[in-house]
Design an enzyme around this catalytic site. Structure first.
Site, PDB file in Angstrom:
ATOM      1  N   SER A   1       0.783  -1.179  -0.126  1.00  0.00           N
ATOM      2  CA  SER A   1      -0.004   0.049   0.233  1.00  0.00           C
ATOM      3  C   SER A   1       0.898   1.305   0.018  1.00  0.00           C
ATOM      4  O   SER A   1       1.979   1.438   0.689  1.00  0.00           O
ATOM      5  CB  SER A   1      -0.820  -0.248   1.409  1.00  0.00           C
ATOM      6  OG  SER A   1      -1.315   1.285   1.318  1.00  0.00           O
ATOM      7  N   LYS A   2       0.390   2.143  -0.959  1.00  0.00           N
ATOM      8  CA  LYS A   2       1.134   3.482  -0.866  1.00  0.00           C
ATOM      9  C   LYS A   2       1.068   4.163   0.445  1.00  0.00           C
ATOM     10  O   LYS A   2       2.051   4.851   0.829  1.00  0.00           O
ATOM     11  CB  LYS A   2       0.173   4.330  -2.028  1.00  0.00           C
ATOM     12  CG  LYS A   2       1.015   5.479  -2.334  1.00  0.00           C
ATOM     13  CD  LYS A   2       2.294   5.335  -3.375  1.00  0.00           C
ATOM     14  CE  LYS A   2       2.770   6.860  -3.535  1.00  0.00           C
ATOM     15  NZ  LYS A   2       3.989   6.805  -3.943  1.00  0.00           N
ATOM     16  N   ARG A   3       0.050   3.794   1.369  1.00  0.00           N
ATOM     17  CA  ARG A   3       0.136   4.490   2.434  1.00  0.00           C
ATOM     18  C   ARG A   3       1.118   4.398   3.434  1.00  0.00           C
ATOM     19  O   ARG A   3       1.464   4.811   4.176  1.00  0.00           O
ATOM     20  CB  ARG A   3      -1.612   3.992   3.221  1.00  0.00           C
ATOM     21  CG  ARG A   3      -2.120   5.082   4.013  1.00  0.00           C
ATOM     22  CD  ARG A   3      -3.449   4.909   4.096  1.00  0.00           C
ATOM     23  NE  ARG A   3      -4.018   3.695   3.578  1.00  0.00           N
ATOM     24  CZ  ARG A   3      -4.626   2.743   4.283  1.00  0.00           C
ATOM     25  NH1 ARG A   3      -4.682   2.640   5.801  1.00  0.00           N
ATOM     26  NH2 ARG A   3      -5.135   1.689   3.759  1.00  0.00           N
TER      27      ARG A   3
ATOM     28  N   ASP B   1       7.270   5.242  -8.929  1.00  0.00           N
ATOM     29  CA  ASP B   1       8.518   5.223  -7.851  1.00  0.00           C
ATOM     30  C   ASP B   1       9.510   4.282  -8.400  1.00  0.00           C
ATOM     31  O   ASP B   1      10.711   4.644  -8.491  1.00  0.00           O
ATOM     32  CB  ASP B   1       7.970   4.800  -6.464  1.00  0.00           C
ATOM     33  CG  ASP B   1       6.982   6.010  -6.075  1.00  0.00           C
ATOM     34  OD1 ASP B   1       7.037   7.074  -6.309  1.00  0.00           O
ATOM     35  OD2 ASP B   1       6.189   5.643  -5.031  1.00  0.00           O
TER      36      ASP B   1
END
Ligand code: GLU
Length: 483
Positions: free
Chosen positions: A252-254, A262
């Site tokens: 998750s990017k979170r 990226d």
């Protein structure tokens, strides 16, 4: 039947790697079967939309090499491919369900819903919509809708029985109807929810196979009720196991896990990423590990999909990347490495071509390159203990002798080429009773200030040039004298 698959991202941010994998498998399946791969933007939840995210999806898919046959920016016969541009499409279908009783308008306000939800919670019950508005006589309901009163349209889930569907991977999936909520199909703003739009658009766009994450597995029985209510043939569903960071959480990017963009920015090679991602939850059934996109198309088979969550193993990605870099033609490497060299060596007059030859097979990920070559721009601080090396049989005393021999000889050397530097240092060592390592190790240490470098003493001397090499050797002599 022509196979038609779709990738249907919501524009809520970056293309995360789980999304990229869904896109890849969807693409591979379509191409393997001579079908069409479609991009659809699911933007009906406008609050979650992130500006620029749609363009980023186009860009990322293009960079990934996953060309779609139909989509918002390429057109096609089933457009528009952005759901908000189809906003007028959905209500008539919802009204068809209202007509048949498979859906109904609901006028409950937020406050009313909240009060009943709170009361249910207080009674220790799990809240789901209580079908309050189902009791409104249909003509009255229609009149209220036309009068401009705010409404949503809800799916009318049967009170009894089960809803089910068959998944190509997970088999028969069913849910008792009394556990299912009467989800909103059309929101008060007139836009459909995902729950409705995915069904309508998959049908209208002729989608034959739907691949998406297992987070939709539990809702799919409900979608099947909609297909049944319309009398439509549902697509084949293939839900995909999640991509996990580790045993406990999804990628998750979170949590700072990288997106596709990226990884590209960090200097992972596109084809290496795709190869790696393809094997996250799919296997060709043999020992092969390296695949071009075209080879993946040929090898792809639903039988190779795994139900087990796939773990994103960064070391494995780095390994793939290193393999791809090592195998890439030298000129490609040079072109890719140049901006990374520039970050620390711009204007230093370093021979990039020679440096690239030394770095090519040593590069695992491009963003590690600047740290590996920074010593060429500036001699790092180091301690004289670096001159001591057991295997090379050097210590401070040997090193001082070696450097004091090398210094004037290098200064007098006619042509400061790698070959000449090498011959000179070897001859000097032999003539003075030093082993090769007893000369090369100290010189390389003085030139680089570090224990590990791309290339040895002679390559580094050449890259630095005579003047800088002599100044670094002087520094080494001085340090060793003062030690
Ligand atoms: N818009 C959904 C998402 O981004 C797609 C789910 C689907 O493919 O049906 O997760």
């Amino acid at each position: 039947m022509t196979v038609r698959t779709r990738f249907a991202p919501s524009p809520t941010g970056y293309l995360h790697l789980g999304g990229l994998r869904t896109a890849l498998y969807t693409y591979l399946f379509a191409k393997k079967n001579g079908g069409k791969f479609i991009l659809r933007i699911e933007d009906t939840d406008q609050e979650r939309e992130v500006p620029g995210a749609v363009e980023l999806i186009y860009k990322s898919l293009r960079e990934a090499g996953l060309a779609y046959d139909e989509g918002p920016d390429v057109g096609g016969d089933y457009g528009p491919y952005i759901q908000t541009q189809r906003r007028d499409t959905y209500l008539p279908y919802a009204m068809q369900l209202v007509e048949s009783g498979a859906a109904y308008p609901c006028f409950c306000t937020k406050e009313e819903l909240q009060a009943r939800r709170d009361a249910a919670t207080a009674r220790g019950e799990q809240w789901k919509y209580d079908k309050h508005c189902l009791n409104i006589p249909k003509d009255e309901a229609l009149r209220r809708m036309q009068s401009g009163e705010p409404f949503v349209i809800r799916q009318n889930i049967p009170l009894t029985g089960t809803a089910s569907f068959d998944d190509a991977l997970y088999g028969h999936v069913e849910a008792p109807c009394d556990t299912l909520d009467d989800n909103v199909l059309i929101k008060a703003d007139g836009l459909p929810t995902y729950n409705f739009a995915n069904v309508i658009d998959d049908h209208l766009m002729g989608i034959t196979h739907v691949m998406r994450g297992t987070e939709y597995l539990s809702s799919a029985p409900k979608y099947n009720l909609l297909y049944e209510a319309f009398g439509w043939q549902p697509p084949v569903y293939i839900h995909l196991s999640p991509v996990m960071k580790d045993a406990t959480r999804k990628l998750s990017k979170r949590y700072g896990d990288p997106s596709f963009e990226d990884l590209l920015a960090q200097g992972y090679v596109r084809d290496a990423i795709i190869n790696f991602i393809a094997l996250l939850g799919w296997s060709p059934g043999d020992e092969r590990e390296f695949f071009t996109l075209q080879e993946l198309v040929e090898a792809f088979d639903l039988k190779g999909l795994s139900k087990a969550p796939a773990i994103f193993n960064t070391e494995k990605l780095v390994w793939f990347n290193h393999e791809y870099i090592t195998r890439m033609p030298f000129e490609d490497y040079l072109a890719m490495a140049t901006p990374w060299f520039d970050r620390v060596l711009a204007g230093k007059g370093i021979d990039y071509r020679r440096l690239a030859e030394l770095m090519h097979t040593r590069t695992e990920v491009f963003d590690r390159v600047p740290d590996m070559v920074r010593f060429l721009a500036e001699l790092p601080a180091y301690g004289t203990e670096l001159y001591t090396h057991k295997k090379m049989k050097t210590d401070s005393a040997v090193a001082l002798r070696a450097l004091e021999l090398a210094r004037p000889a290098l200064a007098a050397l006619e042509n400061f080429s790698e070959e000449a530097v090498k011959d000179l240092l070897m001859t000097l060592a032999a003539e003075n009773g030093l082993k090769t390592g007893q000369m090369m190790w100290p010189v390389r240490t003085a030139l680089s200030g570090q224990a590990s470098t791309p290339g040895g003493a002679t390559e580094i001397a050449y890259l630095l040039g005579r003047e800088e090499s002599l100044s670094r050797i002087d520094k080494g002599i001085e340090m060793l004298k003062n030690a």
